[in-house]
Design a protein around this motif. Structure first.
Motif, PDB file in Angstrom:
ATOM      1  N   ASN A  26      57.616  98.828 -23.002  1.00  0.00           N
ATOM      2  CA  ASN A  26      57.474 100.284 -23.065  1.00  0.00           C
ATOM      3  C   ASN A  26      58.323 100.889 -21.935  1.00  0.00           C
ATOM      4  N   PRO A  27      58.632 102.210 -22.019  1.00  0.00           N
ATOM      5  CA  PRO A  27      59.549 102.792 -21.037  1.00  0.00           C
ATOM      6  C   PRO A  27      59.148 102.561 -19.576  1.00  0.00           C
ATOM      7  N   ARG A  28      57.886 102.681 -19.272  1.00  0.00           N
ATOM      8  CA  ARG A  28      57.496 102.520 -17.874  1.00  0.00           C
ATOM      9  C   ARG A  28      57.694 101.080 -17.413  1.00  0.00           C
ATOM     10  N   GLY A  29      57.226 100.138 -18.241  1.00  0.00           N
ATOM     11  CA  GLY A  29      57.408  98.723 -17.925  1.00  0.00           C
ATOM     12  C   GLY A  29      58.886  98.385 -17.837  1.00  0.00           C
ATOM     13  N   ALA A  30      59.680  98.992 -18.718  1.00  0.00           N
ATOM     14  CA  ALA A  30      61.108  98.695 -18.757  1.00  0.00           C
ATOM     15  C   ALA A  30      61.779  99.128 -17.457  1.00  0.00           C
ATOM     16  N   PHE A  31      61.454 100.317 -16.978  1.00  0.00           N
ATOM     17  CA  PHE A  31      62.058 100.787 -15.726  1.00  0.00           C
ATOM     18  C   PHE A  31      61.600  99.907 -14.561  1.00  0.00           C
ATOM     19  N   ARG A  32      60.342  99.455 -14.628  1.00  0.00           N
ATOM     20  CA  ARG A  32      59.818  98.610 -13.563  1.00  0.00           C
ATOM     21  C   ARG A  32      60.541  97.265 -13.543  1.00  0.00           C
ATOM     22  N   THR A  33      60.846  96.762 -14.748  1.00  0.00           N
ATOM     23  CA  THR A  33      61.521  95.475 -14.821  1.00  0.00           C
ATOM     24  C   THR A  33      62.961  95.574 -14.317  1.00  0.00           C
ATOM     25  N   LEU A  34      63.608  96.690 -14.639  1.00  0.00           N
ATOM     26  CA  LEU A  34      65.023  96.798 -14.299  1.00  0.00           C
ATOM     27  C   LEU A  34      65.281  97.248 -12.867  1.00  0.00           C
ATOM     28  N   SER A  35      64.306  97.885 -12.220  1.00  0.00           N
ATOM     29  CA  SER A  35      64.559  98.340 -10.852  1.00  0.00           C
ATOM     30  C   SER A  35      63.322  98.193  -9.983  1.00  0.00           C
ATOM     31  N   LYS A  36      63.569  97.845  -8.731  1.00  0.00           N
ATOM     32  CA  LYS A  36      62.430  97.671  -7.813  1.00  0.00           C
ATOM     33  C   LYS A  36      61.930  99.022  -7.300  1.00  0.00           C
ATOM     34  N   ILE A  37      62.743 100.059  -7.478  1.00  0.00           N
ATOM     35  CA  ILE A  37      62.363 101.353  -6.903  1.00  0.00           C
ATOM     36  C   ILE A  37      61.209 101.972  -7.698  1.00  0.00           C
ATOM     37  N   LYS A  38      60.090 102.111  -7.028  1.00  0.00           N
ATOM     38  CA  LYS A  38      58.848 102.500  -7.709  1.00  0.00           C
ATOM     39  C   LYS A  38      58.904 103.864  -8.375  1.00  0.00           C
ATOM     40  N   SER A  39      59.605 104.821  -7.697  1.00  0.00           N
ATOM     41  CA  SER A  39      59.528 106.189  -8.201  1.00  0.00           C
ATOM     42  C   SER A  39      60.125 106.327  -9.607  1.00  0.00           C
ATOM     43  N   TRP A  40      60.933 105.360 -10.028  1.00  0.00           N
ATOM     44  CA  TRP A  40      61.474 105.439 -11.385  1.00  0.00           C
ATOM     45  C   TRP A  40      60.375 105.378 -12.435  1.00  0.00           C
ATOM     46  N   GLN A  41      59.241 104.828 -12.026  1.00  0.00           N
ATOM     47  CA  GLN A  41      58.175 104.690 -13.022  1.00  0.00           C
ATOM     48  C   GLN A  41      57.587 106.032 -13.441  1.00  0.00           C
ATOM     49  N   ALA A  42      57.874 107.057 -12.634  1.00  0.00           N
ATOM     50  CA  ALA A  42      57.412 108.398 -13.011  1.00  0.00           C
ATOM     51  C   ALA A  42      57.990 108.786 -14.366  1.00  0.00           C
ATOM     52  N   PHE A  43      59.140 108.202 -14.673  1.00  0.00           N
ATOM     53  CA  PHE A  43      59.750 108.458 -15.979  1.00  0.00           C
ATOM     54  C   PHE A  43      58.774 108.084 -17.101  1.00  0.00           C
ATOM     55  N   GLY A  44      57.975 107.037 -16.835  1.00  0.00           N
ATOM     56  CA  GLY A  44      57.002 106.599 -17.833  1.00  0.00           C
ATOM     57  C   GLY A  44      56.042 107.717 -18.194  1.00  0.00           C
ATOM     58  N   LEU A  45      55.671 108.504 -17.207  1.00  0.00           N
ATOM     59  CA  LEU A  45      54.723 109.587 -17.448  1.00  0.00           C
ATOM     60  C   LEU A  45      55.326 110.618 -18.395  1.00  0.00           C
ATOM     61  N   LEU A  46      56.594 110.909 -18.165  1.00  0.00           N
ATOM     62  CA  LEU A  46      57.289 111.856 -19.044  1.00  0.00           C
ATOM     63  C   LEU A  46      57.289 111.330 -20.486  1.00  0.00           C
ATOM     64  N   CYS A  47      57.505 110.010 -20.613  1.00  0.00           N
ATOM     65  CA  CYS A  47      57.546 109.401 -21.948  1.00  0.00           C
ATOM     66  C   CYS A  47      56.167 109.351 -22.586  1.00  0.00           C
ATOM     67  N   PHE A  48      55.166 109.712 -21.824  1.00  0.00           N
ATOM     68  CA  PHE A  48      53.812 109.736 -22.354  1.00  0.00           C
ATOM     69  C   PHE A  48      53.449 111.177 -22.761  1.00  0.00           C
ATOM     70  N   ILE A  49      53.815 112.123 -21.905  1.00  0.00           N
ATOM     71  CA  ILE A  49      53.453 113.525 -22.162  1.00  0.00           C
ATOM     72  C   ILE A  49      54.305 114.134 -23.278  1.00  0.00           C
ATOM     73  N   CYS A  50      55.609 113.867 -23.215  1.00  0.00           N
ATOM     74  CA  CYS A  50      56.518 114.518 -24.148  1.00  0.00           C
ATOM     75  C   CYS A  50      56.185 114.250 -25.629  1.00  0.00           C
ATOM     76  N   PRO A  51      55.953 112.992 -26.027  1.00  0.00           N
ATOM     77  CA  PRO A  51      55.629 112.790 -27.440  1.00  0.00           C
ATOM     78  C   PRO A  51      54.319 113.454 -27.854  1.00  0.00           C
ATOM     79  N   ILE A  52      53.376 113.566 -26.920  1.00  0.00           N
ATOM     80  CA  ILE A  52      52.104 114.213 -27.276  1.00  0.00           C
ATOM     81  C   ILE A  52      52.343 115.702 -27.560  1.00  0.00           C
ATOM     82  N   LEU A  53      53.160 116.326 -26.704  1.00  0.00           N
ATOM     83  CA  LEU A  53      53.460 117.754 -26.919  1.00  0.00           C
ATOM     84  C   LEU A  53      54.195 117.939 -28.247  1.00  0.00           C
TER      85      LEU A  53
END
Ligand code: PHE
Length: 451
Positions: A75-102
């Motif tokens: 999933n997008p959040r796991g994918a960003f976590r796998t590809l980069s050690k920088i934690k803040s990228w995982q915030a992208f996961g939240l966007l990928c959660f809210i946007c489809p719901i809206l």
């Protein structure tokens, strides 16, 4: 990192991959939203800007999302976590959660309209009505406090039932058969529309650009529309690509998806604008455009009722393959990140979207005086998701891929299943690294009034 295809399931055939991904991309965005957004923004010039965005931002974004998804199989959040050690990228996961719901919330409202129109076609209630009567019929229906909500809820239930079947049985099977039929029907309708009296004027409106009409609103709307239509910038394609096999040709699939999606949008315009000028409807009507133009076309056709049934049926199916992809993003995300069951997640999604969707629907009628930032709830939800969150998501993806992932890893992933030339890859890569981020950041800043 390899793709754990056995546990997660995957698309089975090459056609299945293409049909399901095109199914996610092609939907109400192409047939309902594209014509009216083009209409509101003056036609030709908007369409050219739109095409430029598809080519220079849309296509590289599709390829980047495909890379992220298939390389990590997550999933997008796991994918960003796998590809980069920088934690803040995982915030992208939240966007990928809210946007489809809206999106799912307001989209289900419009999907419900198509269901009502399918119903009206079957019962014959659209037959023999004048352009004026068809227009009031739509107004009355969309402002009704009950009926559109019932359809919306039924549509959500349908989406969730297919999603319960999982990736192979549900999504792939529906898309495989019905997407090609939809394409065929659109071709036939376009042929019929071109025989209408207003055809020349309609085509001129679409294809004769008046560049003086390009304003910053036109540019923003064109980009929002391109992203929305291609389903990029919110993890939908990351999620889908996480189900791709290693044999899937990523660049080729991306090009096919972009071409088919754009063709369907243009075809929808070719169907609608000749009718708009023939029946004296304003091209700048807004969201009701398709619903008040097409029944006029059907009324002029021999066997019109049958065409109408077929069209609204397929439009509902196109909407369904898109709503399924939205729910699939949320499902994959919650299953992998929070280990919840598919059933529980879908139930939660149903409750949230029913409430938000009802508010969207009511905001077109009884709750129309409620304005937030000058918009009713329906258009606020649409604008927040399609214009703000998807742009933000798109910018995050290109910056991430261009600046935080090793170039060779991307190239090697693209080579799995394809013979991508180094020169084509270089074009892609430099667009993602430089052109796309600059373009997207400029657009974001101007959206917030900062430049
Ligand atoms: N692209 C879909 C359409 O055109 C809508 C969509 C947006 C689907 C985002 C999934 C994710 O209708």
């Amino acid at each position: 990192m390899s793709n754990n295809t056995t546990e997660r399931g995957s698309f089975t055939t090459k056609l299945g991959v293409i049909a399901a991904t095109v199914g996610a991309a092609v939907g109400l965005g192409n047939i309902w939203k594209f014509p009216y957004t083009a209409g509101v923004n003056g036609g030709g010039a908007f369409i050219i800007v739109y095409l430029i965005f598809v080519l220079f931002l849309g296509l590289p974004l599709i390829m980047s999302e495909f890379f992220i998804g298939r390389n990590t199989g997550q999933n997008p959040r796991g994918a960003f976590r796998t590809l980069s050690k920088i934690k803040s990228w995982q915030a992208f996961g939240l966007l990928c959660f809210i946007c489809p719901i809206l999106i799912l919330s307001f989209y289900s409202v419009v999907a419900g309209w198509t269901a009502e129109y399918l119903w009206l076609s079957v019962s014959g209630d659209l037959t023999g009505k004048s352009a004026q009567e068809l227009s009031s019929l739509f107004q009355g229906f969309s402002q009704d406090p009950v009926r559109p909500i019932i359809w919306m809820i039924l549509f959500l239930i349908l989406t969730i039932s297919v999603s319960l079947g999982g990736i192979k049985n549900g999504i792939e099977r529906v898309s495989n058969i019905l997407m090609p039929v939809l394409f065929l029907i659109l071709l036939i309708l376009a042929g019929r529309s071109l025989l209408l009296e207003g055809a020349a004027e309609g085509l001129r409106f679409m294809f004769q650009p008046d560049f003086s009409k390009i304003t910053s609103k036109v540019i923003l709307d064109a980009m929002g529309q391109a992203f929305f239509s291609l389903s990029v910038g919110m993890g939908a394609l990351i999620t889908y690509a996480s189900y791709f096999k290693k044999e899937t040709n990523l660049p080729q699939t991306a090009v096919i998806v972009a071409i088919l999606d754009t063709t369907v949008a243009i075809l929808a315009g070719i169907i609608i604008f000749p009718a708009v000028f023939t029946f004296g409807i304003s091209p700048a009507q807004g969201p009701e455009l398709v619903f008040i133009t097409l029944p006029n076309v059907f009324n002029q056709m021999t066997g019109g009722q049958l065409w109408s049934i077929l069209f609204f049926f397929l439009l509902a199916v196109a909407a369904l393959t898109s709503t399924i992809s939205m729910s699939e993003i949320v499902v994959t995300y919650m299953m992998e990140e929070y280990k919840l069951s598919r059933k529980k997640i879908l139930l939660g999604l149903f409750v949230v979207c029913s409430i938000l969707g009802s508010l969207c629907s009511l905001s077109l009628g009884v709750m129309n005086d409620i304005r937030i930032l000058g918009r009713d709830i329906f258009s606020l939800v649409d604008f927040t998701a399609s214009n703000i969150l998807m742009t933000l998501g798109g910018a995050s993806i290109v910056i991430f891929v261009g600046w935080f992932v090793n170039k060779e890893i991307i190239y090697q992933e693209m080579l799995q299943g394809s013979k991508m030339k180094r020169s084509f890859f270089a074009m892609y890569y430099y667009t993602v690294k430089y052109i796309a981020p600059v373009g997207l950041i400029t657009i974001l800043l101007s959206q917030f009034g900062l430049i």
